[in-house]
Design a protein around this motif. Structure first.
Motif, PDB file in Angstrom:
ATOM      1  N   GLY A  21      42.120  44.801  37.913  1.00  0.00           N
ATOM      2  CA  GLY A  21      42.185  44.163  36.597  1.00  0.00           C
ATOM      3  C   GLY A  21      43.237  43.074  36.560  1.00  0.00           C
ATOM      4  N   ARG A  22      44.376  43.329  37.187  1.00  0.00           N
ATOM      5  CA  ARG A  22      45.453  42.335  37.236  1.00  0.00           C
ATOM      6  C   ARG A  22      45.004  41.097  38.014  1.00  0.00           C
ATOM      7  N   THR A  23      44.279  41.281  39.105  1.00  0.00           N
ATOM      8  CA  THR A  23      43.775  40.157  39.894  1.00  0.00           C
ATOM      9  C   THR A  23      42.804  39.320  39.065  1.00  0.00           C
ATOM     10  N   VAL A  24      41.911  39.976  38.331  1.00  0.00           N
ATOM     11  CA  VAL A  24      40.960  39.260  37.473  1.00  0.00           C
ATOM     12  C   VAL A  24      41.728  38.492  36.394  1.00  0.00           C
ATOM     13  N   GLU A  25      42.735  39.130  35.818  1.00  0.00           N
ATOM     14  CA  GLU A  25      43.528  38.476  34.780  1.00  0.00           C
ATOM     15  C   GLU A  25      44.212  37.213  35.312  1.00  0.00           C
ATOM     16  N   ALA A  27      43.262  35.408  37.905  1.00  0.00           N
ATOM     17  CA  ALA A  27      42.216  34.423  38.188  1.00  0.00           C
ATOM     18  C   ALA A  27      41.779  33.716  36.912  1.00  0.00           C
ATOM     19  N   LEU A  28      41.614  34.469  35.840  1.00  0.00           N
ATOM     20  CA  LEU A  28      41.226  33.865  34.564  1.00  0.00           C
ATOM     21  C   LEU A  28      42.293  32.888  34.075  1.00  0.00           C
ATOM     22  N   SER A  29      43.545  33.260  34.242  1.00  0.00           N
ATOM     23  CA  SER A  29      44.642  32.381  33.834  1.00  0.00           C
ATOM     24  C   SER A  29      44.590  31.065  34.614  1.00  0.00           C
ATOM     25  N   HIS A  30      44.326  31.145  35.914  1.00  0.00           N
ATOM     26  CA  HIS A  30      44.232  29.941  36.742  1.00  0.00           C
ATOM     27  C   HIS A  30      43.016  29.091  36.381  1.00  0.00           C
ATOM     28  N   ASP A  32      42.148  28.372  33.378  1.00  0.00           N
ATOM     29  CA  ASP A  32      42.425  27.895  32.012  1.00  0.00           C
ATOM     30  C   ASP A  32      41.994  28.870  30.918  1.00  0.00           C
ATOM     31  N   HIS A  33      42.081  30.152  31.220  1.00  0.00           N
ATOM     32  CA  HIS A  33      41.843  31.182  30.210  1.00  0.00           C
ATOM     33  C   HIS A  33      43.133  31.993  30.043  1.00  0.00           C
ATOM     34  N   ALA A  34      44.224  31.281  29.791  1.00  0.00           N
ATOM     35  CA  ALA A  34      45.552  31.898  29.732  1.00  0.00           C
ATOM     36  C   ALA A  34      45.709  32.838  28.540  1.00  0.00           C
ATOM     37  N   ASN A  35      44.815  32.767  27.578  1.00  0.00           N
ATOM     38  CA  ASN A  35      44.924  33.632  26.403  1.00  0.00           C
ATOM     39  C   ASN A  35      44.338  35.027  26.639  1.00  0.00           C
TER      40      ASN A  35
END
Length: 88
Positions: A21-25, A27-30, A32-35
Motif C-alpha cells: 500500500g505504501r508503494t502504491v501511495e 507511486a500515486l504521489s509521483h 501528481d496524485h499527492a492528495n
C-alpha cells in the motif's frame, strides 16, 4: 438446491504495516496524485457455493477465517447473494 455468489474482502489489520500500500501511495504521489493518503492493498476473492443458506454461510465463514485469511494479521468480511436460476 440454491446457488450463491460470495465476495470475500481481506485486508491487513490497521496495526499491520502495508508495504505494498505504501508503494502504491508513493507511486500515486509521483504521478501528481499527492492528495491520496492511507492506501491499503488487500485481496478480493469470488466463490460460487450451493446448498442451504445456513450451511453455506457457515462454510463461507470457515473458508474465510481459516483458508483465505490469516486472522492474526488480516481482517476479512464476506457478502453472499443468491444466484437466480435461469429458466426456473
Amino acid at each position: 438446491m440454491p446457488t450463491y455468489h460470495a465476495r470475500v474482502f481481506v485486508t491487513l489489520k490497521p496495526s499491520i504495516l502495508d508495504p505494498q500500500g505504501r508503494t502504491v501511495e508513493r507511486a500515486l504521489s509521483h504521478l501528481d496524485h499527492a492528495n491520496v493518503a492511507g492506501v491499503r492493498v488487500g485481496k478480493y476473492i469470488e466463490l460460487t457455493l450451493s446448498g442451504e443458506r445456513e450451511a453455506v454461510e457457515a462454510q463461507l465463514a470457515d473458508i474465510t477465517g481459516n483458508v483465505l485469511s490469516n486472522p492474526i494479521m488480516e481482517d476479512a468480511r464476506w457478502e453472499l447473494s443468491e444466484v437466480e436460476s435461469v429458466g426456473a
